[in-house]
Design a protein around this motif. Structure first.
Motif, PDB file in Angstrom:
ATOM      1  N   PHE A  20       0.577  -1.127  -0.296  1.00  0.00           N
ATOM      2  CA  PHE A  20       0.244   0.202  -0.213  1.00  0.00           C
ATOM      3  C   PHE A  20       0.629   1.249   0.326  1.00  0.00           C
ATOM      4  N   ASP A  21       2.292   1.438   0.192  1.00  0.00           N
ATOM      5  CA  ASP A  21       3.218   2.235   0.058  1.00  0.00           C
ATOM      6  C   ASP A  21       3.597   2.495  -1.553  1.00  0.00           C
ATOM      7  N   ASP A  28       1.530  -2.318  -5.001  1.00  0.00           N
ATOM      8  CA  ASP A  28       0.922  -2.358  -6.011  1.00  0.00           C
ATOM      9  C   ASP A  28      -0.119  -1.889  -6.180  1.00  0.00           C
ATOM     10  N   SER A  29      -0.021  -1.355  -6.935  1.00  0.00           N
ATOM     11  CA  SER A  29      -1.204  -0.099  -6.996  1.00  0.00           C
ATOM     12  C   SER A  29      -2.594  -1.016  -7.517  1.00  0.00           C
ATOM     13  N   LYS A  30      -2.640  -1.877  -8.123  1.00  0.00           N
ATOM     14  CA  LYS A  30      -4.336  -2.813  -8.139  1.00  0.00           C
ATOM     15  C   LYS A  30      -4.430  -3.748  -6.458  1.00  0.00           C
TER      16      LYS A  30
END
Length: 94
Positions: A20-21, A28-30
């Protein structure tokens, strides 16, 4: 490639916070907090073997010929039978 010691799982599975960072190499943008894509467990050190148990040795040791490692060699976490565990620990402890 070798087995060099023992670690113990000491937590229940939980989301890897690095996903999430946005500044993390593991971002991981997904992945979302509602639906995380990467799960981890915490481990603690137990012991370092006196000597590494090499992949070559595992391949030639009686009783280890059916290990999951030898069937799917890229696994870092895999099931090990109690008999296989005893053989690996005995080899590692010398």
């Amino acid at each position: 490639s070798a087995v060099v010691g023992i670690a113990e799982v000491c937590s229940t599975p939980h989301p890897d916070p690095t996903q999430f960072d946005a500044k993390s190499d593991y971002y991981d943008s997904k992945s979302t907090k509602a639906e995380p894509r990467w799960i981890l467990v915490d481990i603690k050190y137990v012991e370092t073997f006196k000597r590494p148990v090499t992949l070559a040795e595992i391949k030639t040791t009686k009783g280890l010929e059916n290990m999951a490692l030898l069937k799917r060699g890229r696994l870092s976490v895999q099931p090990v039978t109690p008999a296989e565990w005893e053989i690996i620990v005995k080899l590692g402890r010398g």
